[in-house]
Design a protein around this motif. Structure first.
Motif, PDB file in Angstrom:
ATOM      1  N   PRO B  70       4.521  11.245  -7.474  1.00 57.41           N
ATOM      2  CA  PRO B  70       4.012  12.504  -7.262  1.00 57.41           C
ATOM      3  C   PRO B  70       3.757  13.167  -6.003  1.00 57.41           C
ATOM      4  O   PRO B  70       3.496  14.207  -5.682  1.00 57.41           O
ATOM      5  CB  PRO B  70       2.445  11.975  -7.785  1.00 57.41           C
ATOM      6  N   ILE B  85       5.592   1.056  -8.141  1.00 59.40           N
ATOM      7  CA  ILE B  85       4.648   0.700  -6.626  1.00 59.40           C
ATOM      8  C   ILE B  85       4.619   2.026  -5.722  1.00 59.40           C
ATOM      9  O   ILE B  85       4.001   2.251  -4.904  1.00 59.40           O
ATOM     10  CB  ILE B  85       5.610  -0.296  -5.930  1.00 59.40           C
ATOM     11  N   VAL B  86       5.422   3.095  -6.210  1.00 54.51           N
ATOM     12  CA  VAL B  86       5.128   4.481  -5.498  1.00 54.51           C
ATOM     13  C   VAL B  86       3.973   5.044  -5.667  1.00 54.51           C
ATOM     14  O   VAL B  86       3.477   6.095  -5.149  1.00 54.51           O
ATOM     15  CB  VAL B  86       6.417   5.411  -5.809  1.00 54.51           C
ATOM     16  N   PRO B  88      -0.069   6.102  -6.198  1.00 51.92           N
ATOM     17  CA  PRO B  88      -1.038   5.725  -5.267  1.00 51.92           C
ATOM     18  C   PRO B  88      -1.975   4.766  -6.069  1.00 51.92           C
ATOM     19  O   PRO B  88      -2.831   3.765  -5.608  1.00 51.92           O
ATOM     20  CB  PRO B  88      -1.726   7.125  -4.911  1.00 51.92           C
ATOM     21  N   ASP B  89      -2.461   4.940  -7.097  1.00 52.79           N
ATOM     22  CA  ASP B  89      -3.312   4.339  -8.240  1.00 52.79           C
ATOM     23  C   ASP B  89      -2.727   2.771  -8.338  1.00 52.79           C
ATOM     24  O   ASP B  89      -3.571   1.695  -8.357  1.00 52.79           O
ATOM     25  CB  ASP B  89      -3.546   4.931  -9.495  1.00 52.79           C
ATOM     26  N   ARG B  91      -0.589   1.297  -6.196  1.00 48.84           N
ATOM     27  CA  ARG B  91      -0.768   0.648  -4.721  1.00 48.84           C
ATOM     28  C   ARG B  91      -2.448   0.258  -4.588  1.00 48.84           C
ATOM     29  O   ARG B  91      -2.543  -0.682  -4.161  1.00 48.84           O
ATOM     30  CB  ARG B  91      -0.502   1.814  -3.696  1.00 48.84           C
ATOM     31  N   ARG B  92      -3.225   1.206  -4.999  1.00 47.01           N
ATOM     32  CA  ARG B  92      -4.666   0.946  -4.894  1.00 47.01           C
ATOM     33  C   ARG B  92      -5.007  -0.485  -5.405  1.00 47.01           C
ATOM     34  O   ARG B  92      -5.560  -1.405  -4.856  1.00 47.01           O
ATOM     35  CB  ARG B  92      -5.547   2.097  -5.433  1.00 47.01           C
ATOM     36  N   LEU B  94      -2.795  -2.758  -6.268  1.00 40.75           N
ATOM     37  CA  LEU B  94      -2.251  -3.852  -5.740  1.00 40.75           C
ATOM     38  C   LEU B  94      -2.834  -4.346  -4.376  1.00 40.75           C
ATOM     39  O   LEU B  94      -3.002  -5.534  -3.984  1.00 40.75           O
ATOM     40  CB  LEU B  94      -0.766  -3.660  -5.140  1.00 40.75           C
ATOM     41  N   MET B  95      -3.395  -3.389  -3.522  1.00 40.37           N
ATOM     42  CA  MET B  95      -4.104  -3.501  -2.008  1.00 40.37           C
ATOM     43  C   MET B  95      -5.513  -4.243  -2.729  1.00 40.37           C
ATOM     44  O   MET B  95      -5.721  -5.264  -1.781  1.00 40.37           O
ATOM     45  CB  MET B  95      -4.347  -2.283  -1.785  1.00 40.37           C
ATOM     46  N   GLN B 154      -3.030  -5.052 -15.756  1.00 38.66           N
ATOM     47  CA  GLN B 154      -3.219  -3.574 -15.946  1.00 38.66           C
ATOM     48  C   GLN B 154      -1.860  -2.863 -15.591  1.00 38.66           C
ATOM     49  O   GLN B 154      -1.285  -1.899 -16.061  1.00 38.66           O
ATOM     50  CB  GLN B 154      -4.383  -3.004 -15.350  1.00 38.66           C
TER      51      GLN B 154
END
Lengths: 338, 338
Positions: B70, B85-86, B88-89, B91-92, B94-95, B154
């Protein structure tokens, strides 16, 4: 994992013939015509699994004897044990569930009523408002509904992990509602990227106006002002601040809204349930003043509204803090660093 | 639900003969001699299930193509999709997992080292400190570890709910760690009612001193002061405030500590992981300055420490807010109102 009553299979389309339904490249739009109702249905599953799990947990907490009441029997005397429900940590758990299920039920009714007004009366404002609320209802009620089945299972202790009590099935069945009909990350994205900017933000402003109107209508009642309405006002200010922040950063840091989408969905979900609890508290106060209805039932509603305001609604500040932190730390690592 | 590799059965003692082990009415004390190690072991299960779930989720997020980036491909052009993985949600999510598993692993090592110091060197201070930490380690690592397996599931979307990918097993297996070896409500009770007042609060003060010492040792480093150390300082102040509040209200409102026990355990768990992240960040900074080690690995440690401080540690304020709300709303309803 669950929904074993449902026949699930893999469908393989390799080498199949496809027919075009509707116009080319308009498939997503065609699909969205049935989405509001379908997503309300799945949100209801999240609530409903929490409801049945809560009903089982409260029955167990009243029946199961374990440990002694730490507030009344510190002397450890006597051979018998007390029911689980006397323990403050069990009570906290049950109150979390009760505050969720009754608030979620009201929220689902409200959304269903808005759909009725939109369908039967052609009410365009109701339609816009429910379009905004649906991703919140689906995402929040299924995320939180699942959490509540886990909380209910915890009350059973070791009995929660064996199949005999039936409680683990609610956990296993509830889990899928966070995934299907659009995974909750997609609901959050739909909320911040499509629904929030809808009609220049008009439905979102209408939602904030619903909250303000409810607070204004009842703030003369000192009994619920400090304990129910003011916490709701603080929570809705957090929501407004988060939306403003997304708008301000939209051009320079578009990743902030995307990285904060799930937090925003939860923040708004808490405000929705806070609004429901404010309305239920006001209705209970009115009925009590007029001597109508079951007094114990109405007082339990008031006590649960206060619990929700004191111990659940403060979560909005945490979601706002995460949103304020922005998307930079979220996107800091390159994919290969994972 | 899970741990199907484990032979579980009901043992019925009706009509059995019992033999007394140790002294009469000293059974609990005898049991506690093996408790620290057993609870460290179960805490490790919470961490370990989160670790394997994270390893599976990050592999899936890099491989699975779904949706378009996006941030870079708003034009929706081109036929191919980008890896999960691109987003942001994703990535959040995974972080959150990465910050938890690496922090939890360090926490478990630290506790194991304290047990070694207590056993092999007869270090009484290490023994007192680890006795304080064990209920936090068991309760926090299994509660959060389970949450992280759910978060990992998820990321798989619909594939997370079928048995083929194996991810649901981690969720189902992790669930029991919150229950056995003392359900987490019992860990929380052990923490606030037994461990916190231990030796007049000395081990708890020693823990706070560990946090302060770590902050003092590295606060000259401007690169981690604002982004890692100051959030840890704020979190540990929340912890101290919660403990003070329990002490102040102990006589007049003993239910406050009992109703706030689970929140206190989580508050302290966040501070423990914050302490681990501060130490890891400081070690990474030192190695980078000296040109030692794998640069990408060390920079990922720093970025994850910053993520933890910005988006996870603020949870301490929510736990403190709930604790401040007291036990009154928790205990307001009579049992029959549930």
């Amino acid at each position: 994992m669950g929904i074993h009553g449902n026949a699930t299979c893999v469908m393989n389309y390799d080498g199949a013939t496809g027919w075009l339904l509707g116009e080319e490249h308009k498939g997503m739009r065609a699909m969205f015509t049935m989405m509001n109702e379908a997503r309300l249905g799945v949100g209801l599953q999240g609530y409903a699994q929490a409801e049945i799990a809560y009903q089982n947990a409260r029955a167990w907490a009243k029946e199961r004897l374990q440990g002694r009441d730490p507030l009344r029997r510190a002397d450890n005397a006597g051979p018998t044990a007390d029911p689980l429900i006397v323990h403050p940590d069990i009570r906290r758990n049950l109150m979390d569930q009760k505050a969720f299920v009754e608030g979620a039920r009201a929220f689902a009714y409200w959304a269903a009523m808005l759909i009725d007004r939109s369908r039967r009366q052609g009410d365009a404002e109701a339609e816009a408002l429910v379009s905004l609320l649906i991703p919140v209802l689906k995402g929040f009620l299924t995320d939180r509904g699942f959490e509540m089945t886990v909380a209910a299972q915890q009350i059973f202790g070791g009995h929660g992990y064996i199949e005999e009590t039936g409680i683990s099935q609610f956990v296993r069945d509830a889990r899928i509602a966070m995934i299907y009909e659009g995974a909750n990350g997609i609901q959050a994205l739909d909320l911040v990227a499509r629904k929030l900017p809808l009609q220049g933000g008009k439905p979102f402003m209408a939602f904030l106006e619903e909250v303000k109107g409810t607070i204004r209508a009842h703030e003369d009642d000192a009994d619920i002002r400090a304990s129910v309405l003011e916490p709701l006002k603080a929570a809705s200010k957090d929501l407004q601040a988060a939306a403003m922040l997304f708008m301000e950063r939209a051009a320079k840091a578009p990743q902030d809204a995307l990285a904060g989408a799930t937090d925003f969905m939860h923040l708004m979900g808490h405000v929705c349930l806070g609004l429901m609890w404010a309305r239920m508290a006001a209705a209970a106060r009115r009925a009590l003043a007029e001597g109508r209805g079951d007094r114990a039932f109405l007082e339990a509603k008031l006590a649960t509204a206060r619990y929700h305001a004191a111990r659940v609604l403060p979560a909005t500040a945490l979601h706002l803090a995460r949103i304020r932190a922005g998307g930079e730390t979220v996107m800091a690592l390159p994919p290969e660093a994972f």
